[in-house]
Design an enzyme around this catalytic site. Structure first.
Site, PDB file in Angstrom:
ATOM      1  N   CYS A  74       0.853  -1.193   0.000  1.00 27.30           N
ATOM      2  CA  CYS A  74       0.000   0.000   0.000  1.00 27.30           C
ATOM      3  C   CYS A  74       0.890   1.245   0.000  1.00 27.30           C
ATOM      4  CB  CYS A  74      -0.961  -0.057   1.181  1.00 27.30           C
ATOM      5  SG  CYS A  74      -2.213   1.248   1.214  1.00 27.30           S
ATOM      6  N   LEU A  75       0.657   2.204   0.899  1.00 26.37           N
ATOM      7  CA  LEU A  75       1.509   3.390   0.922  1.00 26.37           C
ATOM      8  C   LEU A  75       2.925   3.070   1.365  1.00 26.37           C
ATOM      9  CD1 LEU A  75      -0.947   6.108   2.260  1.00 26.37           C
ATOM     10  CD2 LEU A  75       0.112   6.006   0.006  1.00 26.37           C
TER      11      LEU A  75
END
Length: 583
Positions: A312-313
């Site tokens: 994800c991030l």
């Protein structure tokens, strides 16, 4: 070149505005009323001056009305056949009870109305793309709320349950609602999460904290094989989640799977920030999180290059770090893996509906006093993105049917929310989502712009088919931005379930599959749909595909190392560490 945006005002400079804006933000659960109002005004004003669109919608309404009456006539003759089909992921009216009159008429009428509103909110000339998406999304939320499946006396499943239980389902539903309302009002945790406390029900893979700073802990896991791959694996989760999504129960732990396959595994566990951390920046997360962890992993494993993976991030942050290291001609990284991580935010999917100048400024005002964004605001946004499954299906199952949804490791992890420091959160929303600086080569790290083309090591890039957070077509864009060969994999499932996909055991997904293809630099098809048509399809989990890829880019095996007993504040800290317990 990215367009420059105004910097976030300091709280002191906007002191007169903050009390009112903070009160509105809390009342609106962090969603900007101005942003929603502008979107609907743009849509309605352009619709009002578009007689051709109005005529088209009137004609469509007449056709749909006639279709519905024809359906009623066919039903009366015992020949009823659906006049409209729900969208692919809409299962509200799939049960046989919804085919019988009068419920079939309700379902068909609702689906026709839903289809009409979809036409009404799209294709109005002059409406900006973002405002069109916001208007369509908001209308869809209202329609989902008003669905006959949510009305007790219009839902045949609820009526049948009420008849069978003598109405006890409603009593139990009220009790379920009261329990949840009390948990929300008192900031309590959902029922059943206590069975999935880290170190007791989840995050059970043995290991120790081997490094700690004010932002993260680094956990090294105990080997389970006599020999391990020479190059270690570092996992970097997103800072908006607790790390143990990658180490849930032993049956669905990616960490345990890698350890059992003979890898030395490290994972970053982010600290849950407080008011004192309000000034932390993305540079801090890069330096203290990724780069510091890479340095420690290398020193612990004999200065060999590292297989680094970001989720994800965490993948976004890892891509920044890899670009910085690539520009320095560093030999720190052996490979880079991006799991459902965006680097091009031009089309961030439905999450982008909550990100425009008005919305970001609104969030900055909300963060001004506490110095962070409460994780409940982010969780609310994610629930809205998939409200049909996460909100309205719960209303039906628990409040109308009176059932209780069993707690699972994934649901308990999802309820273990984190916070985001005010400055860092503002930076990544503005620089990444609004200005797309990373993809355009304008993102500055310590004042120096980074270029993803500097990443020349092999990449493994994974996306998931039903991802509301990182749409796979947007994840795919990284293939045209980096300077190394890439294996792109598209797995079934969503942002979380598609990642947690064990290949065997009770947690394995029987329907799991993935597509993949290898590409040289700039050799991938520009159109992701063209890639999809050509990619090789496989049944099962993508985990073995990744593990074999890591092996293929390794340099043999060495004797399994012992995990050092490093003292943190005078004590040896076992996995899952201490930061994971911070609330």
């Amino acid at each position: 070149m990215a367009t420059s945006r105004p910097a976030a005002p300091e709280p002191q400079a906007a002191a007169l505005d903050l009390p009112l804006k903070t009160a509105i933000a809390r009342l609106a659960n962090g969603v900007s009323p101005a942003s929603l109002g502008l979107a609907h005004f743009d849509w309605l004003l352009h619709l009002a001056v578009s007689p051709s669109k109005q005529a088209e919608l009137a004609s469509s309404a007449l056709r749909k009305n006639l279709l519905w009456w024809q359906y009623l006539g066919a039903c009366a003759r015992g020949q009823g056949a659906s006049c409209v089909a729900p969208v692919a992921d809409d299962r509200r009216f799939s049960r046989p009870e919804w085919q019988a009159p009068p419920f079939g008429a309700l379902a068909q009428g609702f689906l026709l109305a839903q289809q009409w509103w979809e036409e009404a909110t799209h294709g109005v000339r002059g409406v900006s793309r973002h405002h069109e998406q916001v208007a369509a999304f908001t209308v869809r939320q209202w329609l989902d709320m008003l669905s006959p499946s949510n009305v007790p006396w219009l839902n045949p499943q609820v009526l049948r349950q009420a008849a069978a239980s003598g109405g006890l389902n409603f009593a139990q539903g009220i009790a379920n609602w009261a329990r949840d309302a009390m948990a929300v009002a008192t900031d309590g945790r959902p029922r059943g999460v206590e069975a999935f406390r880290p170190g007791e029900g989840v995050a059970l893979t043995p290991g120790r904290v081997v490094h700690r700073n004010r932002l993260c802990e680094l956990i090294q896991y105990e080997p389970t094989t006599p020999k391990v791959a020479r190059e270690p694996v570092l996992l970097v989760p997103s800072w908006i989640m607790k790390f143990y999504i990658l180490d849930l129960t032993p049956q669905d732990s990616l960490v345990k799977y890698l350890v059992d396959q003979g890898h030395t595994v490290f994972v970053v566990s982010w600290r849950n920030p407080h008011t004192a951390d309000r000034a932390l920046t993305l540079d801090d997360y890069l330096d203290l999180g990724v780069l510091a962890s890479l340095d420690h992993v290398r020193s612990a494993c004999g200065d060999v290059p590292v297989h680094a993976a970001g989720y994800c991030l965490g993948g976004t942050l890892l891509a920044m770090a890899a670009a910085v290291l690539g520009a320095r001609k560093s030999q720190v990284l052996k490979t880079v893996t991006l799991l459902a991580g965006l680097v091009d935010f031009e089309q961030p999917g439905e999450l982008g509906l909550f990100i425009d100048e008005s919305q970001v400024a609104f969030l900055e005002d909300l963060m001004a006093e506490p110095g962070y964004l409460d994780g409940r605001r982010m969780a609310g946004a994610f629930q809205l993105l998939n409200s049909r499954d996460l909100v309205w299906s719960k209303l039906l199952h628990e409040y109308l049917m009176g059932a209780q949804t069993p707690m699972t490791a994934m649901r308990a992890w999802n309820a273990d929310q984190t916070r985001m420091p005010a400055r860092m959160h503002s930076e990544y929303l503005r620089r990444l989502y609004l200005d797309n600086e990373l993809a355009e080569g304008d993102y500055p790290v310590h004042g120096q712009a980074v270029n993803l083309r500097a990443i020349r090591v092999p990449l493994f890039v994974l996306a998931t088919e039903r991802d509301h957070v990182a749409p796979w077509q947007s994840v795919y864009k990284v293939l045209r931005l980096v300077g190394g060969p890439t294996r792109f994999v598209l797995a079934s499932g969503g942002h979380n379930v598609g990642i947690v996909s064990p290949p065997a055991g009770p947690s394995a997904h029987a329907e799991a599959s993935y597509r993949w293809a290898e590409h040289g630099v700039d050799a991938a098809p520009p159109d992701p749909l063209a890639w999809h048509a050509r990619a090789r399809q496989e049944a099962g989990s993508w985990w073995p595909c990744w593990e074999q890829w890591l092996r293929s880019h390794g340099s043999g095996e060495v004797a399994a190392p012992a995990v050092p007993r490093v003292r943190m504040a005078g004590a040896v800290v076992a996995a899952p560490g201490s930061y994971v317990f911070e609330e």
